[in-house]
Design an enzyme around this catalytic site. Structure first.
Site, short mmCIF file in Angstrom:
data_model
loop_
_atom_site.label_atom_id
_atom_site.label_comp_id
_atom_site.label_asym_id
_atom_site.label_seq_id
_atom_site.Cartn_x
_atom_site.Cartn_y
_atom_site.Cartn_z
N LYS A 74 12.69 2.58 15.30
CA LYS A 74 13.67 1.49 15.36
C LYS A 74 13.35 0.33 14.42
O LYS A 74 14.26 -0.37 13.97
CB LYS A 74 13.76 0.93 16.78
CG LYS A 74 14.38 1.89 17.78
CD LYS A 74 14.47 1.21 19.14
CE LYS A 74 15.11 2.11 20.17
NZ LYS A 74 15.60 1.31 21.33
N ASP A 110 21.46 -2.46 22.02
CA ASP A 110 20.78 -2.71 23.30
C ASP A 110 21.12 -4.08 23.89
O ASP A 110 21.40 -4.20 25.09
CB ASP A 110 19.26 -2.58 23.13
CG ASP A 110 18.81 -1.14 23.05
OD1 ASP A 110 19.55 -0.25 23.52
OD2 ASP A 110 17.71 -0.88 22.52
#
Lengths: 289, 289
Positions: A74, A110
């Site tokens: 990520k 997220d």
């Protein structure tokens, strides 16, 4: 990462990259959603070691539409994007790549998904004191939109890693007027923070399968008027949430955030609203079995 | 990183690189040691953002003898080394660079220095149960030589970061037959681990200046027969150590490890045994003021 030759254009390809990825729920969720809407899309899973190479392959494959990016890529993935939102640059990671007109666009889903999970549960965060447990990647992704778009009374953060904690506090404070405290996570600091907290967001991996018997918060610290949100979604109901529920708290499961972020990725990949109930059913089937 | 022109060959240059480095004690310690031994060496501090560039400058400067590497560059520095020990590669970071015959040799001095601090305190680790709090960089540096060179009964590790924890356990287990447990750090898991621990090594930043009132371990968990070692050295006596001492434990301060690692670096830089008492005096003067 080998793209199967049998998938010919114009089938659009999406995939999750990570290492490991064998247990990712994303292929099941996205393929069910593609099927439900009759879209000529397929969603694959690639175990990737070389992120740069993977991004080049996506770029070179016209019908490769997008990626979900998971651990440990990520942070690195951000480097290869042509376009990125300011908030995601501040967070320092992305979990979604959209391939559009030969450009790679990075997005983080997220943070917005966590905020949506809170809003869907009817939690109004305005003027509330939020306690965040953990200051790692997940905490960063949630804390930036939390302090950047809402008017909290206070954000308190606890972690055992002082470097992560002070870095996050410093980075957040550049973009918000919300008062932020960051302290070492110890028994006494946790007890004190729990007294003040209206909303608790658990952003560490404590309690995750297979360590399901663990919880950071002693149950006697919960108060019935608190909202407790755990980003861990394996098991569906963590020990933290089970104990908070037993003490009368409003609880929000990590699976809500997980479904929201998959739905947001689906929207990025296809331009269409996701069939959320289909996605939810797949997640529940996978996690309850 | 600008090397002052007034330092002409053959004066040998050493330096600490980090970001920030303004508060590093290393220049005072090493310069005092150089002076005590009448060596034509000088030790500088460079705030470095580009690690690769810094390494190229060291390589291009014949009389540049070595570096201490500090946060946040310990992991990246490893990439630019020509030679590295297997244990340091497994740990995944270095804190020392030696420039020798146009080669850069990377070394980690934290692990050996922690073990020396324990040995100097008369602690025999053979067949002992060691509890390590934290699974980050410092824990890795200590856990590898601990399990690789000694015969413990067991190593138990606790952290709130499951990823760090399981990665460290997996990496350690490839090189040792020592039984290793790794569990989420919670009140109950800590209490249970403290019952079994002969030696506690605290490897997180909890209790570090300016958060001196914090300690991970509730004082009632200490037993007089335990050895408690805190790698934090600001303040000299952390709350953890003060409470362990009050409960009758043998305590070892982080300053011991810090002095040991400076002495080992001095040996690498000069080939000579370090004037340890001089170094200790400088550290004590700096930390007590």
């Amino acid at each position: 990462m080998e793209i199967p030759q049998s998938i010919a254009p114009p089938t659009r390809i999406c995939a999750v990259i990570g290492n490991p990825v064998a247990h990712s729920l994303s292929p099941a969720i996205h393929n069910a959603a593609f099927e439900a809407l009759g879209l000529d899309y397929v969603y694959l899973a690639f175990k990737v070691e070389n992120v740069k190479e993977a991004m080049e392959k996506v770029r070179a494959t016209e019908n490769f539409r997008g990626l979900s990016v998971t651990i440990p890529h990520k942070i690195e993935a951000l480097k290869y994007m042509d376009e990125i939102a300011e908030v995601d640059r501040a967070i320092g990671s992305i979990n979604t790549v959209i391939h559009e007109q030969n450009k790679l666009i990075g997005r983080g889903t997220d943070g917005p998904s966590a905020l949506k999970a809170l809003a869907d549960a009817g939690v109004d965060l305005e003027n509330k004191t939020v306690l965040m447990l953990g200051a790692g990647g997940a905490a960063r992704a949630i804390a930036f939109p939390l302090t950047g778009t809402l008017k909290l009374r206070q954000l308190s953060m606890l972690d055992i890693n002082e470097t992560l904690l002070q870095q996050l506090r410093g980075d957040l404070q550049r973009g918000t007027s919300t008062p932020i405290t960051a302290e070492p996570l110890t028994g006494p600091s946790l007890a004190k923070a729990m007294v003040a907290a209206d909303v608790v967001i658990h952003c560490t991996s404590v309690g995750m399968h297979p360590r399901e018997d663990a919880s950071l918060v002693p149950p006697e610290l919960f108060r019935p008027e608190q909202v407790v949100f755990d980003i861990v979604y394996t098991p569906l109901e963590t020990r933290l949430l089970a104990e908070a529920r037993r003490r009368g708290c409003t609880v929000i499961r990590g699976s809500e955030m997980f479904i929201n972020q998959a739905a947001l990725q689906f929207k990025y990949f296809t331009g269409l609203d996701a069939p959320v109930e289909i996605m939810r059913r797949v997640v529940m089937e996978q996690l309850q079995s």
